[in-house]
Every structure is written in C-alpha cells, then in structure tokens.
Design an enzyme around this catalytic site. Structure first.
Site, PDB file in Angstrom:
ATOM      1  N   CYS A  84       7.098   4.609  -7.213  1.00 13.65           N
ATOM      2  CA  CYS A  84       6.956   3.902  -5.927  1.00 13.65           C
ATOM      3  C   CYS A  84       7.842   4.496  -4.830  1.00 13.65           C
ATOM      4  CB  CYS A  84       7.269   2.431  -6.095  1.00 13.65           C
ATOM      5  SG  CYS A  84       6.492   1.706  -7.535  1.00 13.65           S
ATOM      6  N   LYS A 329       4.940  -7.061   0.210  1.00  7.92           N
ATOM      7  CA  LYS A 329       4.306  -8.307  -0.227  1.00  7.92           C
ATOM      8  C   LYS A 329       3.038  -8.628   0.565  1.00  7.92           C
ATOM      9  CE  LYS A 329       3.335 -12.096  -1.985  1.00  7.92           C
ATOM     10  NZ  LYS A 329       1.957 -11.658  -1.726  1.00  7.92           N
ATOM     11  N   HIS A 333       1.294  -2.388  -0.842  1.00  8.67           N
ATOM     12  CA  HIS A 333       2.122  -1.391  -1.526  1.00  8.67           C
ATOM     13  C   HIS A 333       1.264  -0.292  -2.160  1.00  8.67           C
ATOM     14  CE1 HIS A 333       5.221   0.499  -3.765  1.00  8.67           C
ATOM     15  NE2 HIS A 333       5.276  -0.289  -4.814  1.00  8.67           N
TER      16      HIS A 333
END
Lengths: 388, 139
Positions: A84, A329, A333
């Site tokens: 990520c 959120k 993502h």
C-alpha cells in the site's frame, strides 16, 4: 549534494468501482490534467509506475502498457512495488533519480484496479501480503492485521469502539465534499458504530474501500521548476521505515514502529517538527490506523490520540487537520495510487484549490503525507513545503 | 531406499512450497510436537522456526518447544474472511505469548464468547483433515 526537487503538477482520476475503465484509461484520466497544465510528453524524461498488485488485473509489465497508452513509449520507465506504500515508494525512487541528476523531470503515476475480482478474492489477494508460510494458513486478512492492533490498543488504553467510529464519521464528512471520492456520503456516529462486523473489533465503517483509481504527480529539479509553475511544492523531508514481517514479532501492537522511525527521519531531514505542520494526510486504511498515526507522527502522546478526534482538532478548521479529502476510508484506497493521491491533495490544499471551502484548510505552508504498506512492513513519510 | 514423503500442510493452506526443513517441522507436528528453531552458531531461538538465523544467517536446527501455557496478546474475530477460508468464518485468530517471551499466531477454537486480551491460553494440536495439521489455542 542532492538537488532540490519540487512537485510541480498533479492529477487524479475519479476513485470508485470503475467498471467503465481499465488501468489504461485510469492512468490517462490522472495524466490529462497534468498534460493540460503544460507538462506534455516531450517535457517528461522518465516515468515511475506505482502499481502494487498485478494479480487483480493479470496485467504484467504494467509500466510498459501505461507508458505506451500515454504516448511515453519511447521514454524510460519502471515499476515500483511495496504494497500500500507503493505510491510514496515510487515518489521516493523518482526523487532520488532527480535529486541525483539522472533526470530533470519525471512523471510518477499510481494506479490500481481492484474491482475486477470479488471482495472475497480481493481479501484473499491482500492476505497474501502476510507471511505465506505462517500467517496466511490461518486466514489473517488485511483488516485482521489491523484488528489485532485495535484489540490490543482498546485493551491497553481502555478505549471504546465509538472513538474509532468518530474517525469514520470525519472521513465520510470530508469524502462527501470530494468529487473524486469513491463513497462520497456522510455517515452518522450511530451508523458507524453499529455497522456489520468485518474483523471484530473492526466493522464495515472502520475499513477502507476496495477501489479503482489513479493519481500522479510531476516532479522537477529546481532549475526546471519555473518552466511549469510559479506554485511549486518542495519535497523538504523524506523518511522511510520498516517493521517486522510477522505482526506477532512487533515490539508494539499499539504503534507501528516503522512509522515512528520514518517520521523521525522525515522531520530531521526537513528540519521541522509536528508543531510546524499545517495539514496531514495519514494512511487510514482502517480507523485504528489513523488513531495510531496521530501518535506515531507525534501529533499526540501515546494513548492520547483519541483527544484529537473527540475535540475535532483534526477537522479542517482544527489545530491539525487530517485527511480532509475523505482519506482512504471515504475517498478510497486503490493501492498504487494512494500515496500519490495524498501528495495531490497536499498540493491542492496549498494552492487553495479544494473544490469546496468547507474542506479547504487555511494557509497551508507545510504538509505531511504518511503512507503505510501492509500492516506496517513499509512506511514512507514525506514533508512538503509551499514554494511561493 | 527412498521413503515416500507424506503430503502435509499447515493450517488451512494448500501451499506446495514445502521445503525439507518445513517438511520435517510438519512431520513433527503430525506427532503433536511443536518445534522451534535454534541457531547452531549463536543460539537464538525462533518460533515459528526458521531455517536461517535472523541474526547471523547460520543454519538453525529444530528443537521441541515444550511450553504449553500462553497469554493472549491480541486477537481478531474474522467475520469476513479471505475466499479460501470463507466457509470457516467466523473464526478467532490469536497471538499468544509464552512465559519465555516466544509468541505464536494460531486460531482459538473453543471460545463461547469474545476473548479478552490477557486471558490464559493452552497450546493444543489438531488434524484438520488427513493432510492438514495445525497447532491451536484453547481457553
């Protein structure tokens, strides 16, 4: 002596379930505003593609596809991957090449397309970023890693789940005002606190989204900056950190050790501290991750992060605004795009270009991006400074 | 004469990456023995075991891990599981810490309610099926 490097332009696709596009079109959406701002292909020396997980699309050699589609087929390109945190890892790699004098102008473009598979399959792929021998056989999903942190944190500091829900409420409040966001709608505290469980103690609203999207930036050496903008954003500090592969081996579950190391390195390089920051983008892949980030970045003492959200100090008009774009959120993502989306947002805020004054942070001179990979095995912290 | 290698897997995995070192670990697990590894040069211990020492990269050897009582360091109740474990959800994953400080990640399989950090755990063994073996925690 490293050359000074600035972010001079940025672009961003719409985040969401993008069944209307493949990674080609998503990359084009992110690059087009950069092109329109005058950074045409002939001005770009080389490209780094931030693309974390080819298993979602099956597309190998992603940087070749992206370069070809964008008309950069004759320019050098490479792909970077570190889960990520791929976006800021790509930015770090490109910064090194420009600072060292290898190139003057680089495109750093992040993309991910995660909705070509079901949520269960996406969850399976992401769990493979845990230790395949010792963790994966026990079904420890990506949210499960953060739930392990949440259980320990809530026990250690006797904190109710509602504190985490307040973070989700903030994320959705700002996501609702961001036209690029995947899930742009407000949620109430009651909705957030009582949502369906995913990995207890984390529920649906504690978890970031499985998102398709792209974001990119142009970085340039100081001598070339004026060709592109009179509003550059200097890369002032870069810190990178790492933590143990298996979460059981971490010295703490209430902090991400690599994030603290990355933050210290970035602050030291930039010559600033937490009190100097005007805005922060943190890696809120889960609500608990945002809370822990407050503490790892030195915005709050250990165990006191809850005060920042309870007192609304992390809202756009608070003491230290955090994720006023909706964060991972609500904005979403898409793994490879996330760190570059954070960079895009800081540039946008510095330039006073938020679409909506109700999420515009006043007078941003220094901004920080905190990007975490997997459950903390990789962390990059960038500190940016307004250059005008 | 070559003896036929028994096909064994850890937990719910069907990962074919079974090295000779890991195969030996699984064969001990088949006898309900959990093995740690100890560095042949510096003596550092690892649980779960690793073939090479993290400190000096020397080879490690397997030794039986005999501790049985642990404390719950943290847990998660997985409600939405990866596809390969979807039929098992909800399940509880725990990190247990033994008095020596060594830790292990495994399922707790006999809980009737949500666990509590700090609670006592007991190490146990299970044959999930003919080929799949596991260590686990009980409360």
């Amino acid at each position: 002596m490293a050359r000074k490097v600035a972010v001079v332009a940025a672009g961003h696709s719409k985040f969401g379930k993008r069944y209307d596009a493949t990674m080609r079109e998503l990359c084009a959406e992110a690059y087009k505003p950069i092109y329109d701002a005058g950074v045409t292909q002939d001005k770009i020396d080389a490209t780094v593609l931030s693309y974390a997980a080819s298993q979602f699309t099956g597309q190998g050699a992603g940087s070749a596809l992206m370069a070809d589609y964008l008309g950069l087929q004759n320019k050098p390109h490479l792909r970077v991957e570190s889960a990520c945190t791929t976006g800021t890892a790509s930015l770090r790699a490109a910064w090194g090449m420009v600072a060292a004098g290898l190139y003057d102008v680089m495109l750093v473009l992040g993309v991910e397309q995660m909705n070509r598979v079901s949520s269960a399959v996406a969850t399976e792929y992401m769990s493979m970023a845990g230790d395949m021998r010792w963790e994966y056989p026990y079904g420890i999903s990506f949210p499960a890693f953060y739930a392990l942190m949440a259980s320990r944190y809530m026990h250690k500091y006797d904190m109710p789940h509602e504190v985490l829900s307040r973070i989700s409420v903030k994320s959705h409040h700002y996501g609702a005002q961001n036209p690029k966001a995947h899930l742009p709608r407000e949620v109430t505290l009651e909705e957030a606190n009582n949502a369906v469980p995913i990995c207890r103690p984390l529920n649906l609203y504690d978890c970031s989204l499985i998102t398709d999207g792209a974001a990119g930036v142009i970085i340039a050496a100081e001598k070339r900056v004026k060709e592109f903008t009179d509003q550059p954003m200097w890369i002032k500090g870069i810190g990178a950190g790492a933590s143990a592969m298996m979460i059981q081996d971490r010295e703490s579950l209430t902090s991400i050790p690599g994030a603290k190391r990355a933050a210290k390195a970035a602050y030291d390089m930039a010559g600033v501290g937490p009190k100097d920051l005007d805005m922060v983008q943190v890696h809120d892949c889960f609500s608990i991750a945002e809370l822990i980030a407050y503490e790892d970045l030195g915005l709050a003492e250990p165990g006191k992060g809850r005060e920042l959200i309870e007192n609304k100090e992390v809202y756009h008009d608070g003491r230290i605004p955090v994720n006023c774009d909706g964060g991972l959120k609500s904005k979403g993502h898409p793994l490879g795009a996330t760190g570059l989306s954070m960079t895009y947002e800081i540039l946008k805020q510095m330039r006073g270009e938020a679409e909506n004054q109700s999420r515009q942070i006043d007078d941003v001179k220094i901004g920080l991006a905190h990007n975490v990979g997997q459950s903390g095995q990789f962390v990059n912290v960038f500190i940016f400074e307004r250059g005008w | 004469m070559m003896t036929e290698k028994k096909e064994l897997y850890l937990g719910y995995s069907s990962d074919k990456a079974v090295t000779p070192f890991f195969q030996e670990f699984l064969e001990f697990l088949d006898q309900e023995k959990l093995m740690k590894s100890v560095c042949t040069q510096c003596g550092t211990e690892f649980l779960p075991p690793r073939e090479h020492c993290q400190k000096c990269l020397s080879l490690c050897e397997l030794k039986e891990f005999t501790e049985r009582e642990a404390k719950l360091r943290s847990y998660v109740v997985v409600d939405f599981a990866p596809e390969s474990l979807a039929s098992k959800a909800p399940y509880v994953v725990a990190i247990g810490e033994f008095p020596s400080g060594l830790r292990l990640t495994a399922h707790i399989t006999n809980l009737m309610s949500v666990p509590e950090v700090g609670m006592a755990l007991k190490l146990a063994f299970d044959h999930i099926d003919e080929k799949k073996l596991t260590y686990k925690f009980l409360v």
